[in-house]
Structure formats: structure tokens, C-alpha cells
Design a protein around this motif. Sequence first.
Motif, PDB file in Angstrom:
ATOM      1  N   LEU A 133      -3.952  -4.639  -6.521  1.00 27.64           N
ATOM      2  CA  LEU A 133      -4.258  -3.317  -6.519  1.00 27.64           C
ATOM      3  C   LEU A 133      -4.584  -2.579  -7.886  1.00 27.64           C
ATOM      4  O   LEU A 133      -5.057  -1.359  -7.889  1.00 27.64           O
ATOM      5  N   ARG A 146     -14.270   3.429   1.176  1.00 29.38           N
ATOM      6  CA  ARG A 146     -13.166   4.001   1.896  1.00 29.38           C
ATOM      7  C   ARG A 146     -11.891   2.978   1.577  1.00 29.38           C
ATOM      8  O   ARG A 146     -12.130   1.940   1.453  1.00 29.38           O
ATOM      9  N   ARG A 147     -10.588   3.714   1.609  1.00 33.01           N
ATOM     10  CA  ARG A 147      -9.547   3.144   1.100  1.00 33.01           C
ATOM     11  C   ARG A 147      -9.299   1.647   1.982  1.00 33.01           C
ATOM     12  O   ARG A 147      -8.906   0.453   1.611  1.00 33.01           O
ATOM     13  N   TYR A 191     -13.575   1.402  -5.756  1.00 34.28           N
ATOM     14  CA  TYR A 191     -13.454   2.780  -5.172  1.00 34.28           C
ATOM     15  C   TYR A 191     -14.580   3.823  -6.014  1.00 34.28           C
ATOM     16  O   TYR A 191     -15.240   4.461  -5.240  1.00 34.28           O
ATOM     17  N   VAL A 211     -11.502  -1.019   0.730  1.00 32.98           N
ATOM     18  CA  VAL A 211     -11.140  -1.616  -0.540  1.00 32.98           C
ATOM     19  C   VAL A 211      -9.841  -2.530  -0.326  1.00 32.98           C
ATOM     20  O   VAL A 211      -9.962  -3.434  -1.250  1.00 32.98           O
ATOM     21  N   VAL A 212      -8.874  -2.081   0.483  1.00 36.47           N
ATOM     22  CA  VAL A 212      -7.722  -2.881   0.543  1.00 36.47           C
ATOM     23  C   VAL A 212      -8.092  -4.138   1.214  1.00 36.47           C
ATOM     24  O   VAL A 212      -7.550  -5.078   0.769  1.00 36.47           O
ATOM     25  N   GLU A 265     -15.058  10.405  -1.951  1.00 33.88           N
ATOM     26  CA  GLU A 265     -15.431   8.893  -1.800  1.00 33.88           C
ATOM     27  C   GLU A 265     -16.912   9.090  -1.434  1.00 33.88           C
ATOM     28  O   GLU A 265     -17.741   8.160  -1.607  1.00 33.88           O
ATOM     29  N   GLU A 281     -10.138  13.710  -0.168  1.00 33.74           N
ATOM     30  CA  GLU A 281     -10.268  12.381  -0.711  1.00 33.74           C
ATOM     31  C   GLU A 281     -11.728  11.682  -0.109  1.00 33.74           C
ATOM     32  O   GLU A 281     -12.537  11.280  -0.832  1.00 33.74           O
ATOM     33  N   ARG A 282     -11.800  12.068   1.153  1.00 34.57           N
ATOM     34  CA  ARG A 282     -12.886  11.675   1.774  1.00 34.57           C
ATOM     35  C   ARG A 282     -14.125  12.151   1.188  1.00 34.57           C
ATOM     36  O   ARG A 282     -15.285  11.628   0.980  1.00 34.57           O
ATOM     37  N   ARG A 316     -10.454  -0.588  -8.705  1.00 36.59           N
ATOM     38  CA  ARG A 316     -11.195   0.594  -9.382  1.00 36.59           C
ATOM     39  C   ARG A 316     -12.755   0.514  -9.128  1.00 36.59           C
ATOM     40  O   ARG A 316     -13.183   1.730  -8.653  1.00 36.59           O
ATOM     41  N   VAL A 337       0.582  -1.206   0.126  1.00 32.75           N
ATOM     42  CA  VAL A 337      -0.120  -0.209   0.125  1.00 32.75           C
ATOM     43  C   VAL A 337       0.904   1.328   0.027  1.00 32.75           C
ATOM     44  O   VAL A 337       0.570   2.222  -0.615  1.00 32.75           O
TER      45      VAL A 337
END
Lengths: 326, 333
Positions: free
Chosen positions: A220, A234-235, A229, A238-239, B93, B89-90, A226, A122
Motif C-alpha cells: 500500500l 476508487r479505494r 489513486y 485500488v486495494v 477521485e 474524497e469521492r 499512488r 487497510v
Amino acid sequence: MLAYVIRRLLLLIPMAVGMIVVTFGLLLLVPGDPAAVLLGPEASPEMIANLRRTLGLDDPWYVRLGAYFWQLLHGDLGRSIFQSAPVSEIIGGRIGATIELAVVALLLATLIGVTLGVLAAVRQGSLIDTVTMLLAQLGVSMPVYWLGLLLMLGFAVQLNWLPAIGRGAPMLDAIVAALSGRPQVLWDSILHILLPALALAANSAAIISRLVRTSMLEVLREDFVRTAYAKGLRRPRVVVRHALRNALLPVLSVIGLRFGALLGGAVLVEMIFAWPGLGQLTFSAVSQRDLPLIQGIVLTFALIFALVNLVVDLLYALVDPRVRLG
Amino acid sequence: MAQLATSTVGAAIAVKDLEIRIRGDRGSYPVVADMALTVERGETLCIVGESGCGKSMTALSLLRLLPDAASASKGSIEINGEDFLAMPERRVEDLRGVEIAMIFQEPLTALNPVLTIGEQIAESVRRHKKLAHKAAMARAIETLQLVQMPDPARRAKQFPHELSGGQRQRAMIALALACDPKILVADEPTTALDVTVQAQILGLISDLQKRLGTALVLITHDLGVVAEVADRVVVMYAGRRVEEASVYDLFEHPIHPYTLGLMGAIPRPVAGRPATERLVDIAGTVPPPWDLPKGCAFAPRCPRASARCHEERPPLEEKRPGHFAACWEHVDA
Ligand SMILES: Nc1ncnc2c1ncn2[C@@H]1O[C@H](COP(=O)(O)OP(=O)(O)OP(=O)(O)O)[C@@H](O)[C@H]1O
Ligand code: SF4
Ligand SMILES: [Mg+2]
């Protein structure tokens, strides 16, 4: 599914037969006489010859091998030459400690390896990535016994934080004890297992972290990440839910294979940390040429290894819907 | 630089002077340049152009989902009047999936192979509508029904590899529509579907537009679809707009030789060629973005190209009211 499991279990039989024959052959080739070892340096040639006859060591190899298989068919692993106890009993008394050590080491290796691998992927190219990969390089190249001694010197001898050798109460008993109001028993077991498990896990953790990193970097970049996302996720979600789940698939079978390596490494680690498991037993059995015991241990290791791989394959089918067992 | 005559205040999407640059093995080069788009609520903008001309890149920039190698290096993107490129970014999203959603070009790779279709749609619903698991799954199945997925309750429990190409595409569309997006970016959403289903899906999207006033950016190769659904059309070539007009003007009086090529008709009689000759395809290939010709990028393939075309790049100019083209020797309307 059930048919698949049964087929895999049946396949264990020819594998076990092969393992026994190979071990038997290897022990024929290696010099050394258990009768001589048993009687000590003072023994006369006649005494040794007598004992060899009693033990059946003078029979031709095919008779001995045949007799061994005949025993096995009756569920009997034979008796240890040196400990005058049934092999199954001796192994049964030790196997718990080794499995416990290997399982804890595997959990540690997976936890450390996956966490570091994900972080490195990451944050590709960052300090975390560089440090993690350096650690992994170290972990891959450092011999188990060396790391074991180093850990012991550092944490047990110098810092005196952890016990240097021995085992606490068996982990399962310790958990039961903790549940019935005696947490110090579990604590003691954990303190004892920490250093040997860490020494044993380091190599696998390093291999797993590299693999997870590579696999994560690939996943990734996939389109479905994608898409995740694009849904507004949120990241971290997703991760973990989208990328890691896919990235772990190729890692899973390697984790299974690592269990075999851990059993092998356990022999050394158990020697260093005086861990009362099969590893220690293997060492003494080999140096004493205790044939039935060696055979029993090899068979046990092979069986554990095969079962673990079966479980891994079943897990694989469970987590990857594209895999069909058969 | 030429701008649209329409006001961009309060538009759902307002892109100005956008450049998208790739940094890769071949150095740094733009794949999209001088891009400007304005889409009002309820309006449909179609983007057409050959493969590799930057349509998907433009679309991805509207969700701030450009691949790592690419970035918006110039210009601005406003979503509902807000500066999208500078947004935290938030906040982006929070907008994705509900305010602005995207239908991706490749449904096979765009869906997660280890999650069921239903889970993937429900996840989006749960994220934005704060529904419980069960209610979200019910909503997912409802959306699948909406896109004419056969046996939606059963399909929801299946994985992408268990569906046919057309069904996957419908799942992808359902995923984008699940939260009633106000802006929809659709990258060739109906290519794998047969004509009837394609018509159904397009009908569905235009229902959504009427119901919610959704602004639609539709990328397609299919000029038939464009004629059917577009309000305005942008024709792209080699990363730039070459012609832009209302759908009526574009089909009635196409003025750029590339557009005419796409429409399969040769421009007005060039010396020695009869006006009725049809082109199945435009001869030649699109130049790669890292090696564009000096003048007009279309010049090597253009039947009208003059000496000037090879030297100077034509700017996008308003040739007729509301009708823009970038061409030195354009066809007179
Ligand atoms: N991840 C990437 N890295 C580098 N270059 C890329 C990447 N993705 C696309 N490109 C390049 O960017 C340019 C524009 O690509 P884009 O995908 O936007 O084309 P397109 O108009 O959508 O084509 P198609 O009709 O085939 O989908 C192409 O030259 C392509 O090679
Ligand atoms: S500028 Fe020249 S080369 Fe380019 S499209 Fe127009 S006529 Fe053709
Ligand atoms: Mg594309």
C-alpha cells in the motif's frame, strides 16, 4: 513451460525413492512386530515365527527393500498385512475424503486469512486490526485437536447445529446430486465438513492473515498504488486490483506449503471427527506396524505435496509476469 | 506574506500560504512553507530547485496524494476555484486523472509490475470516459503512439519490466495524458529521455496545452527546459519560494543569489572575485528540513550572506513589478 513441468515431474522420482528409504529405515528402528500384533497376545513364539517367514519379515532389510522397489516398478504398492487387500485399493478408497477435507480447509483458510489480513492492513491500528491480530495469535498457538474438540463441544454437542462426526456424501457426488435437483444432499455434506474443515483451517488462516497484512501494508506504500489513486480509481478497486494482486504474490507460495501442513493436521482432525480418510488409516497402520500400508500412505502424501507445489509454482508464474520458469 | 499580483479568481490552480508538515521519527516539521502558486489555464509554471527542496511534496499536494507521514497543515489549495482540501474524497477521485493528472518522477516504481502498460492506461480511460474494454485499449494504444512509443500495439501488451527506462517514462506520460487532463502536474517527466525525445515530449505537452488549454506545472532540474517552455518560474530552496518571476525576467535579471548559483554564474563581483568566474555547482549541501538555520536557509552557502542573513529570515517581496525574491542582500536588477 511443458519442459519445465516434465523436469519437475521427473524430479519426483528421486524424491519418492528417498522418502521410501527413510520411512523404511524409521520403521526398522521403531520396535514392534506386525506378526505379533496380528496374532494377538495368545500366540505362541512358533506361530509368530511362522507368520514372520510367510510375510517375508525375516529376510535381510536389503532384500525386503529391493523386493518393495521391484513391486513399485510394476505399479504394485503391495498388500496390507492386516486388511488382506491391495494397498492401492485401501488408499484409493480413502484418499478422496482427505483431499476433500484438505482442499475445503485450504479454501476456508485462504478466504478467511486474506479477508482478515486485508481488512487489518487497510484499517491499520483500528479495532478491526487489533481484534484480527489477536484472533491470529490465538489461531497460531491453539493446537488442532484442542480447537477440534472445542468446536465439536460448542457447535455439535451444546448448540446441536452441526453433526459431531462422520462425512456426508462425497462433495463431488453431492454437487452432482444438487444439480440434479437434490440440494439437501449437498447441504448435508457441507454441514458435515464444516467443523473438521474449520478446525483444520484455523492455524493456516491465522498464518495467512498475518502474512497478508504485512504484505499489504508494504504494497500500500508503493508508488504504483499512488499512481492508481492518481488515475481517479476508487479505494476498493485500488486495494483489490492494484495492491492485493501484488501483495498476494509472496503469500501464494506459503499457501502451497500450508497444504502440506493441512495434510499433516488432517491425521488428528480425522481422528476427532471420525472422518473416513487417510489420516485415520495412517493412525491404524502405524499402530499395527502395517509396513506396506504405511509405505503406501507416505508415498501418497509425498506425491500430493509435490504436485501441489508444482501447481503453486505454475500459478506463480501465471500471476507474476516477472517470474520465468526454468 | 507576499502574494502574487495576479488575480487568483478562476485560476486552474490557486495555492495560498500552504504548509506541508511531516510527522515522523524526527518529530513534526514543515517541508514546504509559505507556498503560493497561481496557474491560469493554458499557462506553464515551472518549479526548479535542488533535490529535497519540496518540489515533489508540493506537486503531490495538488492531487491530494501526499504520503501518510505528510499533510497540508496550513493554507489552501483551490482547483478551478473549488476548495480542494475540503473536498469530499469521492469528488477528488472524480477529478483525478481527467481534470488534474500527474506524471510521476520514478516511472519504474510508479507503474504496476503485474499489469500490462495497455491495461494500466486503458483502466484510466474506462474510468473517466465510460468506454468499453476494447475502445479503451484502442485509446491507450493511440496515446502510446502520441508519446512516440515505438511499436505501440505490441508495447501495450508488455509489462513495465519489459520496457527500457525511456519507454517506461513515455508509458507514464501516456498514462497521464490519456484522458486529456485540464491540469497537468509533471514531476521531472523527461529526465531519462535523450534530448530529441525530450523535445518531442515537451512539444506534445504544449500541443495538448494549446488544444485543451491545459494548465501545466512542470518540475525540472533543467534550466534549458525552463527557458523553453515556462511562462512563470518559481525557484524553491529548503521548502520555500526564494524567487518568482516571468521566465523572461528571471533569465534576464535573476536577483536571488541561489538562482544565480543555479544558473552557474556567480553574483555581481564580490570583493576579490572576478565577475566572470563560473560555478559548476553551488558549494555545500541543502540543510535537512528538520534542522533549518535560524535566518535565511541559504546563508551557510551564500556568497553574499551578511550578519543579518544568519539572524533573520528574509520575506518574499516584490522587488520589481511581478518579480519576487526573498533575500536581504539581493542583486540589484
Ligand atoms: N514519505 C516521506 N516521509 C518523510 N519525509 C519525506 C517523505 N518524502 C519526502 N520526504 C522529505 O521531504 C522533503 C522534500 O522532499 P521532495 O520529495 O518534495 O523533494 P524534491 O524537491 O522533489 O527532490 P528531488 O529533486 O530529489 O525529487 C525532503 O527532505 C524529503 O526527505
Ligand atoms: S538573504 Fe542573505 S544569505 Fe539569504 S540569499 Fe540573500 S544574501 Fe544570501
Ligand atoms: Mg522530487
